[in-house]
Scaffold this active site. Structure first.
Site, PDB file in Angstrom:
ATOM      1  N   ARG A  88       1.194  -1.032  -0.005  1.00  0.00           N
ATOM      2  CA  ARG A  88       0.168   0.263  -0.235  1.00  0.00           C
ATOM      3  C   ARG A  88       0.754   0.934   0.037  1.00  0.00           C
ATOM      4  O   ARG A  88       0.372   2.760  -0.294  1.00  0.00           O
ATOM      5  CB  ARG A  88      -0.643   0.317   1.395  1.00  0.00           C
ATOM      6  CG  ARG A  88      -2.208   0.192   0.634  1.00  0.00           C
ATOM      7  CD  ARG A  88      -2.748   0.162   2.887  1.00  0.00           C
ATOM      8  NE  ARG A  88      -4.769   0.134   2.262  1.00  0.00           N
ATOM      9  CZ  ARG A  88      -5.216  -0.765   2.013  1.00  0.00           C
ATOM     10  NH1 ARG A  88      -4.664  -1.562   2.026  1.00  0.00           N
ATOM     11  NH2 ARG A  88      -6.594  -0.418   2.386  1.00  0.00           N
ATOM     12  N   ARG A 127     -21.811  -2.077   2.232  1.00  0.00           N
ATOM     13  CA  ARG A 127     -20.875  -3.635   1.843  1.00  0.00           C
ATOM     14  C   ARG A 127     -21.303  -3.915   3.370  1.00  0.00           C
ATOM     15  O   ARG A 127     -21.925  -3.728   4.919  1.00  0.00           O
ATOM     16  CB  ARG A 127     -19.794  -3.372   2.013  1.00  0.00           C
ATOM     17  CG  ARG A 127     -18.735  -4.792   2.957  1.00  0.00           C
ATOM     18  CD  ARG A 127     -17.694  -4.572   2.406  1.00  0.00           C
ATOM     19  NE  ARG A 127     -17.315  -3.884   2.062  1.00  0.00           N
ATOM     20  CZ  ARG A 127     -15.715  -2.712   2.502  1.00  0.00           C
ATOM     21  NH1 ARG A 127     -15.518  -3.733   1.471  1.00  0.00           N
ATOM     22  NH2 ARG A 127     -14.689  -1.714   2.783  1.00  0.00           N
ATOM     23  N   ARG A 171     -10.268   7.354   3.859  1.00  0.00           N
ATOM     24  CA  ARG A 171      -9.499   6.205   3.243  1.00  0.00           C
ATOM     25  C   ARG A 171      -9.549   6.482   1.561  1.00  0.00           C
ATOM     26  O   ARG A 171      -8.306   6.353   0.726  1.00  0.00           O
ATOM     27  CB  ARG A 171     -10.055   5.531   3.065  1.00  0.00           C
ATOM     28  CG  ARG A 171      -9.861   4.347   4.525  1.00  0.00           C
ATOM     29  CD  ARG A 171     -11.093   3.581   5.247  1.00  0.00           C
ATOM     30  NE  ARG A 171     -11.352   2.384   4.361  1.00  0.00           N
ATOM     31  CZ  ARG A 171     -12.768   1.196   3.935  1.00  0.00           C
ATOM     32  NH1 ARG A 171     -14.018   1.726   4.779  1.00  0.00           N
ATOM     33  NH2 ARG A 171     -12.256   0.514   3.334  1.00  0.00           N
TER      34      ARG A 171
HETATM   35  P1  AP5 Z   1      -8.667  -2.814   3.232  1.00  0.00           P
HETATM   36  O1  AP5 Z   1      -9.173  -4.143   4.549  1.00  0.00           O
HETATM   37  O2  AP5 Z   1      -7.935  -3.757   2.309  1.00  0.00           O
HETATM   38  O3  AP5 Z   1      -9.730  -2.107   2.870  1.00  0.00           O
HETATM   39  P2  AP5 Z   1      -9.737  -1.072   0.917  1.00  0.00           P
HETATM   40  O4  AP5 Z   1      -8.533  -1.017   0.315  1.00  0.00           O
HETATM   41  O5  AP5 Z   1     -10.526   0.282   2.046  1.00  0.00           O
HETATM   42  O6  AP5 Z   1     -10.384  -2.277   0.396  1.00  0.00           O
HETATM   43  P3  AP5 Z   1     -12.445  -2.516   0.606  1.00  0.00           P
HETATM   44  O7  AP5 Z   1     -11.696  -4.237   1.766  1.00  0.00           O
HETATM   45  O8  AP5 Z   1     -12.555  -1.560   1.441  1.00  0.00           O
HETATM   46  O9  AP5 Z   1     -12.797  -2.876  -0.179  1.00  0.00           O
HETATM   47  P4  AP5 Z   1     -12.186  -4.059  -1.433  1.00  0.00           P
HETATM   48  O10 AP5 Z   1     -11.103  -2.702  -2.438  1.00  0.00           O
HETATM   49  O11 AP5 Z   1     -12.033  -5.386  -0.952  1.00  0.00           O
HETATM   50  O12 AP5 Z   1     -14.015  -4.524  -2.482  1.00  0.00           O
HETATM   51  P5  AP5 Z   1     -14.957  -5.139  -2.003  1.00  0.00           P
HETATM   52  O13 AP5 Z   1     -14.633  -6.819  -2.431  1.00  0.00           O
HETATM   53  O14 AP5 Z   1     -15.003  -5.725  -0.300  1.00  0.00           O
HETATM   54  O15 AP5 Z   1      -7.942  -2.407   4.081  1.00  0.00           O
HETATM   55  C1  AP5 Z   1      -8.183  -1.816   5.611  1.00  0.00           C
HETATM   56  C2  AP5 Z   1      -6.814  -1.077   6.467  1.00  0.00           C
HETATM   57  O16 AP5 Z   1      -6.226  -1.947   6.568  1.00  0.00           O
HETATM   58  C3  AP5 Z   1      -6.706   0.272   6.063  1.00  0.00           C
HETATM   59  O17 AP5 Z   1      -7.718   1.353   6.134  1.00  0.00           O
HETATM   60  C4  AP5 Z   1      -6.013   0.287   6.819  1.00  0.00           C
HETATM   61  O18 AP5 Z   1      -6.288   0.820   7.757  1.00  0.00           O
HETATM   62  C5  AP5 Z   1      -5.410  -1.394   6.667  1.00  0.00           C
HETATM   63  N1  AP5 Z   1      -3.909  -1.425   6.007  1.00  0.00           N
HETATM   64  C6  AP5 Z   1      -4.461  -3.063   5.385  1.00  0.00           C
HETATM   65  N2  AP5 Z   1      -4.042  -3.044   4.966  1.00  0.00           N
HETATM   66  C7  AP5 Z   1      -2.716  -2.484   4.825  1.00  0.00           C
HETATM   67  C8  AP5 Z   1      -1.262  -2.486   4.703  1.00  0.00           C
HETATM   68  N3  AP5 Z   1       0.011  -2.915   3.683  1.00  0.00           N
HETATM   69  N4  AP5 Z   1      -0.408  -1.088   4.721  1.00  0.00           N
HETATM   70  C9  AP5 Z   1      -1.470  -0.260   5.777  1.00  0.00           C
HETATM   71  N5  AP5 Z   1      -2.379  -0.012   6.473  1.00  0.00           N
HETATM   72  C10 AP5 Z   1      -2.752  -1.313   5.793  1.00  0.00           C
HETATM   73  O19 AP5 Z   1     -15.933  -4.730  -1.818  1.00  0.00           O
HETATM   74  C11 AP5 Z   1     -17.030  -3.093  -1.884  1.00  0.00           C
HETATM   75  C12 AP5 Z   1     -18.359  -3.564  -1.864  1.00  0.00           C
HETATM   76  O20 AP5 Z   1     -18.742  -3.559  -3.286  1.00  0.00           O
HETATM   77  C13 AP5 Z   1     -18.530  -4.733  -1.464  1.00  0.00           C
HETATM   78  O21 AP5 Z   1     -20.571  -4.630  -1.045  1.00  0.00           O
HETATM   79  C14 AP5 Z   1     -18.990  -6.008  -2.804  1.00  0.00           C
HETATM   80  O22 AP5 Z   1     -19.870  -6.762  -2.992  1.00  0.00           O
HETATM   81  C15 AP5 Z   1     -19.409  -4.841  -4.057  1.00  0.00           C
HETATM   82  N6  AP5 Z   1     -18.890  -4.729  -5.336  1.00  0.00           N
HETATM   83  C16 AP5 Z   1     -17.438  -5.587  -5.410  1.00  0.00           C
HETATM   84  N7  AP5 Z   1     -18.070  -5.804  -6.694  1.00  0.00           N
HETATM   85  C17 AP5 Z   1     -18.999  -5.045  -7.508  1.00  0.00           C
HETATM   86  C18 AP5 Z   1     -19.276  -4.811  -8.336  1.00  0.00           C
HETATM   87  N8  AP5 Z   1     -17.836  -5.184  -9.529  1.00  0.00           N
HETATM   88  N9  AP5 Z   1     -19.930  -4.254  -8.526  1.00  0.00           N
HETATM   89  C19 AP5 Z   1     -20.907  -4.803  -8.053  1.00  0.00           C
HETATM   90  N10 AP5 Z   1     -20.781  -4.224  -6.140  1.00  0.00           N
HETATM   91  C20 AP5 Z   1     -19.518  -4.532  -6.122  1.00  0.00           C
HETATM   92 MG    MG Z   2     -11.813  -5.204   1.146  1.00  0.00          MG
END
Ligand code: AP5
Ligand code: MG
Length: 225
Positions: A88, A127, A171
Protein backbone atom coordinates in the site's frame (compact mmCIF):
# COMPACT_ATOMS: atom_id res chain seq x y z
CA UNK A 1 1.09 -17.51 -9.21
CA UNK A 2 2.05 -14.42 -7.24
CA UNK A 3 -0.43 -11.60 -7.67
CA UNK A 4 -1.14 -8.20 -6.16
CA UNK A 5 -4.58 -6.55 -6.21
CA UNK A 6 -4.65 -2.76 -6.09
CA UNK A 7 -7.56 -0.33 -6.26
CA UNK A 8 -9.56 2.19 -4.26
CA UNK A 9 -11.37 1.06 -1.11
CA UNK A 10 -14.47 -0.76 -2.36
CA UNK A 11 -12.97 -1.50 -5.80
CA UNK A 12 -13.65 -5.21 -5.37
CA UNK A 13 -10.21 -6.52 -4.34
CA UNK A 14 -11.69 -8.84 -1.73
CA UNK A 15 -14.49 -10.01 -4.03
CA UNK A 16 -12.15 -10.76 -6.93
CA UNK A 17 -9.44 -12.19 -4.66
CA UNK A 18 -11.91 -14.83 -3.43
CA UNK A 19 -12.84 -15.77 -7.02
CA UNK A 20 -9.22 -16.13 -8.10
CA UNK A 21 -8.48 -18.23 -5.01
CA UNK A 22 -11.42 -20.54 -5.77
CA UNK A 23 -10.39 -21.04 -9.39
CA UNK A 24 -6.64 -21.40 -8.95
CA UNK A 25 -6.43 -22.91 -5.45
CA UNK A 26 -3.97 -20.41 -4.01
CA UNK A 27 -4.57 -18.43 -0.80
CA UNK A 28 -6.20 -15.00 -0.93
CA UNK A 29 -4.40 -12.90 1.67
CA UNK A 30 -6.11 -9.65 2.65
CA UNK A 31 -3.91 -7.42 4.79
CA UNK A 32 -7.03 -5.64 6.04
CA UNK A 33 -8.54 -8.97 7.18
CA UNK A 34 -5.30 -9.97 8.92
CA UNK A 35 -5.31 -6.62 10.73
CA UNK A 36 -9.00 -6.93 11.69
CA UNK A 37 -8.31 -10.43 13.06
CA UNK A 38 -5.43 -9.07 15.14
CA UNK A 39 -7.71 -6.33 16.49
CA UNK A 40 -10.47 -8.83 17.31
CA UNK A 41 -8.08 -11.15 19.13
CA UNK A 42 -6.90 -8.28 21.34
CA UNK A 43 -3.17 -8.94 20.88
CA UNK A 44 -0.73 -6.08 21.63
CA UNK A 45 -0.29 -5.55 17.87
CA UNK A 46 -4.08 -5.57 17.47
CA UNK A 47 -4.47 -2.86 20.11
CA UNK A 48 -1.74 -0.82 18.45
CA UNK A 49 -3.31 -0.88 14.98
CA UNK A 50 -6.97 -0.46 15.98
CA UNK A 51 -6.84 3.35 16.10
CA UNK A 52 -5.26 3.59 12.63
CA UNK A 53 -7.99 1.47 11.05
CA UNK A 54 -10.79 3.37 12.77
CA UNK A 55 -9.43 6.65 11.43
CA UNK A 56 -8.89 5.23 7.93
CA UNK A 57 -5.14 5.73 8.12
CA UNK A 58 -2.49 3.17 7.16
CA UNK A 59 -0.82 1.17 9.91
CA UNK A 60 2.99 1.65 10.11
CA UNK A 61 4.89 0.10 7.17
CA UNK A 62 7.06 -2.04 9.44
CA UNK A 63 4.08 -3.79 11.01
CA UNK A 64 2.36 -4.41 7.66
CA UNK A 65 5.55 -5.78 6.09
CA UNK A 66 6.19 -8.11 9.05
CA UNK A 67 2.62 -9.39 8.99
CA UNK A 68 2.64 -10.19 5.26
CA UNK A 69 6.18 -11.57 5.28
CA UNK A 70 5.21 -14.07 7.95
CA UNK A 71 1.99 -15.01 6.14
CA UNK A 72 3.51 -15.68 2.72
CA UNK A 73 6.20 -17.81 4.34
CA UNK A 74 3.63 -20.40 5.46
CA UNK A 75 3.29 -23.79 3.79
CA UNK A 76 -0.02 -23.06 2.04
CA UNK A 77 1.75 -20.36 0.01
CA UNK A 78 4.17 -22.76 -1.68
CA UNK A 79 2.23 -22.51 -4.97
CA UNK A 80 1.74 -18.76 -4.71
CA UNK A 81 -0.71 -16.23 -3.31
CA UNK A 82 -2.97 -13.30 -4.05
CA UNK A 83 -2.18 -10.22 -1.98
CA UNK A 84 -5.13 -7.87 -1.46
CA UNK A 85 -4.38 -4.53 0.20
CA UNK A 86 -0.62 -5.04 0.29
CA UNK A 87 1.62 -3.33 -0.78
CA UNK A 88 0.00 0.00 0.00
CA UNK A 89 3.08 2.21 -0.09
CA UNK A 90 6.09 2.20 -2.40
CA UNK A 91 8.21 1.27 0.61
CA UNK A 92 6.05 -1.85 1.13
CA UNK A 93 6.32 -2.72 -2.58
CA UNK A 94 10.11 -2.48 -2.49
CA UNK A 95 10.26 -4.54 0.73
CA UNK A 96 8.11 -7.25 -0.89
CA UNK A 97 10.30 -7.38 -4.00
CA UNK A 98 13.44 -7.56 -1.87
CA UNK A 99 12.06 -10.37 0.27
CA UNK A 100 11.03 -12.36 -2.80
CA UNK A 101 14.33 -11.74 -4.60
CA UNK A 102 16.12 -13.47 -1.72
CA UNK A 103 14.34 -16.69 -2.70
CA UNK A 104 14.51 -16.04 -6.43
CA UNK A 105 10.84 -15.13 -6.83
CA UNK A 106 8.91 -12.00 -7.79
CA UNK A 107 5.43 -10.47 -8.05
CA UNK A 108 4.24 -11.62 -11.48
CA UNK A 109 1.21 -9.40 -12.02
CA UNK A 110 -0.26 -6.40 -10.23
CA UNK A 111 -3.88 -5.53 -11.08
CA UNK A 112 -5.31 -2.05 -10.75
CA UNK A 113 -9.08 -2.51 -10.36
CA UNK A 114 -10.46 0.90 -11.33
CA UNK A 115 -13.69 2.48 -10.06
CA UNK A 116 -14.67 6.12 -9.47
CA UNK A 117 -14.54 7.72 -6.01
CA UNK A 118 -18.35 8.13 -6.04
CA UNK A 119 -18.79 4.40 -6.71
CA UNK A 120 -16.31 3.62 -3.91
CA UNK A 121 -18.30 5.62 -1.35
CA UNK A 122 -21.58 4.05 -2.48
CA UNK A 123 -20.21 0.49 -2.27
CA UNK A 124 -18.58 0.99 1.11
CA UNK A 125 -21.77 2.44 2.61
CA UNK A 126 -23.74 -0.62 1.47
CA UNK A 127 -21.20 -3.36 2.17
CA UNK A 128 -21.89 -6.00 4.78
CA UNK A 129 -19.42 -8.72 5.82
CA UNK A 130 -19.85 -12.11 7.44
CA UNK A 131 -18.47 -12.16 10.97
CA UNK A 132 -17.59 -15.87 10.63
CA UNK A 133 -16.27 -16.55 7.09
CA UNK A 134 -15.59 -13.01 5.83
CA UNK A 135 -17.91 -13.30 2.80
CA UNK A 136 -18.73 -9.91 1.28
CA UNK A 137 -22.25 -8.68 0.46
CA UNK A 138 -23.83 -5.49 -0.83
CA UNK A 139 -27.25 -4.31 0.38
CA UNK A 140 -28.50 -3.87 -3.19
CA UNK A 141 -26.35 -5.72 -5.72
CA UNK A 142 -25.25 -8.82 -3.79
CA UNK A 143 -27.70 -9.41 -0.98
CA UNK A 144 -27.77 -12.43 1.28
CA UNK A 145 -30.97 -14.44 1.06
CA UNK A 146 -31.87 -13.80 4.70
CA UNK A 147 -31.16 -10.32 5.95
CA UNK A 148 -28.11 -10.21 8.24
CA UNK A 149 -27.31 -13.91 7.76
CA UNK A 150 -24.48 -15.27 5.58
CA UNK A 151 -25.58 -17.60 2.74
CA UNK A 152 -22.36 -19.65 3.02
CA UNK A 153 -22.07 -20.33 6.74
CA UNK A 154 -25.04 -18.80 8.56
CA UNK A 155 -22.78 -16.27 10.29
CA UNK A 156 -24.06 -12.86 11.29
CA UNK A 157 -23.43 -9.98 8.88
CA UNK A 158 -21.88 -6.79 10.22
CA UNK A 159 -20.71 -3.39 9.03
CA UNK A 160 -16.96 -2.74 9.29
CA UNK A 161 -15.94 -0.08 11.81
CA UNK A 162 -14.17 1.84 9.01
CA UNK A 163 -17.14 1.72 6.63
CA UNK A 164 -18.67 5.01 7.73
CA UNK A 165 -18.87 7.69 5.05
CA UNK A 166 -16.46 9.97 6.92
CA UNK A 167 -13.78 7.28 7.32
CA UNK A 168 -14.33 6.10 3.75
CA UNK A 169 -13.53 9.63 2.50
CA UNK A 170 -10.33 9.65 4.55
CA UNK A 171 -9.40 6.24 3.08
CA UNK A 172 -9.82 7.61 -0.43
CA UNK A 173 -7.52 10.55 0.32
CA UNK A 174 -4.97 8.21 1.92
CA UNK A 175 -5.15 5.92 -1.13
CA UNK A 176 -4.49 8.74 -3.60
CA UNK A 177 -1.58 10.05 -1.55
CA UNK A 178 0.14 6.88 -0.37
CA UNK A 179 -1.03 3.97 -2.54
CA UNK A 180 -1.53 5.53 -5.98
CA UNK A 181 2.29 5.81 -6.44
CA UNK A 182 2.46 2.00 -6.13
CA UNK A 183 0.70 1.79 -9.52
CA UNK A 184 3.57 3.68 -11.07
CA UNK A 185 6.07 1.41 -9.31
CA UNK A 186 4.61 -1.71 -10.96
CA UNK A 187 4.00 -0.03 -14.32
CA UNK A 188 7.66 0.90 -14.67
CA UNK A 189 8.68 -2.69 -15.40
CA UNK A 190 5.48 -3.82 -17.14
CA UNK A 191 3.87 -5.71 -14.25
CA UNK A 192 0.75 -3.52 -13.98
CA UNK A 193 -2.55 -4.56 -15.60
CA UNK A 194 -5.49 -2.17 -15.58
CA UNK A 195 -9.01 -3.56 -15.13
CA UNK A 196 -12.32 -1.68 -15.38
CA UNK A 197 -13.92 -2.57 -12.02
CA UNK A 198 -17.16 -0.76 -12.61
CA UNK A 199 -19.01 -3.66 -14.21
CA UNK A 200 -20.73 -6.78 -12.88
CA UNK A 201 -18.49 -9.00 -10.74
CA UNK A 202 -18.40 -11.83 -13.31
CA UNK A 203 -17.27 -9.46 -16.08
CA UNK A 204 -14.50 -8.01 -13.94
CA UNK A 205 -13.36 -11.53 -13.12
CA UNK A 206 -13.39 -12.53 -16.81
CA UNK A 207 -10.98 -9.67 -17.57
CA UNK A 208 -8.65 -10.63 -14.74
CA UNK A 209 -8.83 -14.26 -15.75
CA UNK A 210 -7.79 -13.46 -19.30
CA UNK A 211 -4.41 -12.32 -17.98
CA UNK A 212 -4.18 -15.16 -15.46
CA UNK A 213 -4.69 -17.67 -18.26
CA UNK A 214 -1.78 -16.11 -20.10
CA UNK A 215 0.34 -16.63 -17.01
CA UNK A 216 -0.79 -20.23 -16.70
CA UNK A 217 -0.19 -20.90 -20.41
CA UNK A 218 3.30 -19.48 -20.07
CA UNK A 219 4.23 -21.44 -16.96
CA UNK A 220 1.55 -23.88 -15.77
CA UNK A 221 -0.09 -23.18 -12.39
CA UNK A 222 2.05 -25.74 -10.58
CA UNK A 223 5.24 -24.16 -11.82
CA UNK A 224 3.98 -20.61 -11.35
CA UNK A 225 4.92 -20.73 -7.69
P1 AP5 B 1 -8.70 -3.12 3.58
O1 AP5 B 1 -9.48 -4.11 4.32
O2 AP5 B 1 -7.69 -3.57 2.60
O3 AP5 B 1 -9.69 -2.08 2.92
P2 AP5 B 1 -9.66 -1.27 1.53
O4 AP5 B 1 -8.42 -1.29 0.74
O5 AP5 B 1 -10.14 0.07 1.93
O6 AP5 B 1 -10.56 -2.07 0.60
P3 AP5 B 1 -11.97 -2.63 0.94
O7 AP5 B 1 -11.82 -3.91 1.70
O8 AP5 B 1 -12.80 -1.55 1.56
O9 AP5 B 1 -12.58 -2.86 -0.52
P4 AP5 B 1 -12.35 -4.05 -1.54
O10 AP5 B 1 -11.58 -3.49 -2.70
O11 AP5 B 1 -11.82 -5.26 -0.89
O12 AP5 B 1 -13.84 -4.26 -2.03
P5 AP5 B 1 -14.89 -5.46 -1.74
O13 AP5 B 1 -14.56 -6.65 -2.54
O14 AP5 B 1 -15.09 -5.64 -0.28
O15 AP5 B 1 -7.91 -2.19 4.62
C1 AP5 B 1 -8.59 -1.67 5.74
C2 AP5 B 1 -7.61 -0.86 6.58
O16 AP5 B 1 -6.54 -1.71 7.07
C3 AP5 B 1 -6.88 0.29 5.87
O17 AP5 B 1 -7.65 1.47 5.83
C4 AP5 B 1 -5.63 0.42 6.73
O18 AP5 B 1 -5.93 1.10 7.93
C5 AP5 B 1 -5.30 -1.01 7.08
N1 AP5 B 1 -4.38 -1.67 6.11
C6 AP5 B 1 -4.68 -2.72 5.29
N2 AP5 B 1 -3.61 -3.09 4.57
C7 AP5 B 1 -2.60 -2.23 4.92
C8 AP5 B 1 -1.24 -2.11 4.52
N3 AP5 B 1 -0.70 -2.90 3.58
N4 AP5 B 1 -0.49 -1.12 5.08
C9 AP5 B 1 -1.03 -0.31 6.02
N5 AP5 B 1 -2.31 -0.37 6.46
C10 AP5 B 1 -3.09 -1.35 5.91
O19 AP5 B 1 -16.22 -4.80 -2.37
C11 AP5 B 1 -16.80 -3.63 -1.81
C12 AP5 B 1 -18.34 -3.69 -1.94
O20 AP5 B 1 -18.70 -3.60 -3.30
C13 AP5 B 1 -18.98 -4.99 -1.43
O21 AP5 B 1 -20.22 -4.69 -0.85
C14 AP5 B 1 -19.14 -5.85 -2.70
O22 AP5 B 1 -20.22 -6.74 -2.59
C15 AP5 B 1 -19.41 -4.77 -3.74
N6 AP5 B 1 -18.87 -5.09 -5.06
C16 AP5 B 1 -17.70 -5.72 -5.36
N7 AP5 B 1 -17.53 -5.81 -6.70
C17 AP5 B 1 -18.61 -5.20 -7.26
C18 AP5 B 1 -19.01 -4.95 -8.59
N8 AP5 B 1 -18.26 -5.36 -9.65
N9 AP5 B 1 -20.18 -4.29 -8.80
C19 AP5 B 1 -20.94 -3.87 -7.76
N10 AP5 B 1 -20.62 -4.08 -6.46
C20 AP5 B 1 -19.47 -4.74 -6.21
MG1 MG C 1 -11.29 -5.77 1.08
Amino acid sequence: MRLVLLGLPGAGKGTQGDLIAQKYGIPHISSGSLIREAVASGTPVGREVDSYIRKGELIPDGLAIEMISERIGRADCSQGWILDGFPRTVLQAIALDQRLAQIDLDVQMAFDIRITQEEAIERIAKRRMCSKCGAVYHLEHYRSQNQNVCDNCGGELYRRSDDTEETARTRLVVYMKQTHPVLHYYSMDGRLYSINGQRPIAEVFADLDYYLQRLVDAQGVGEAR
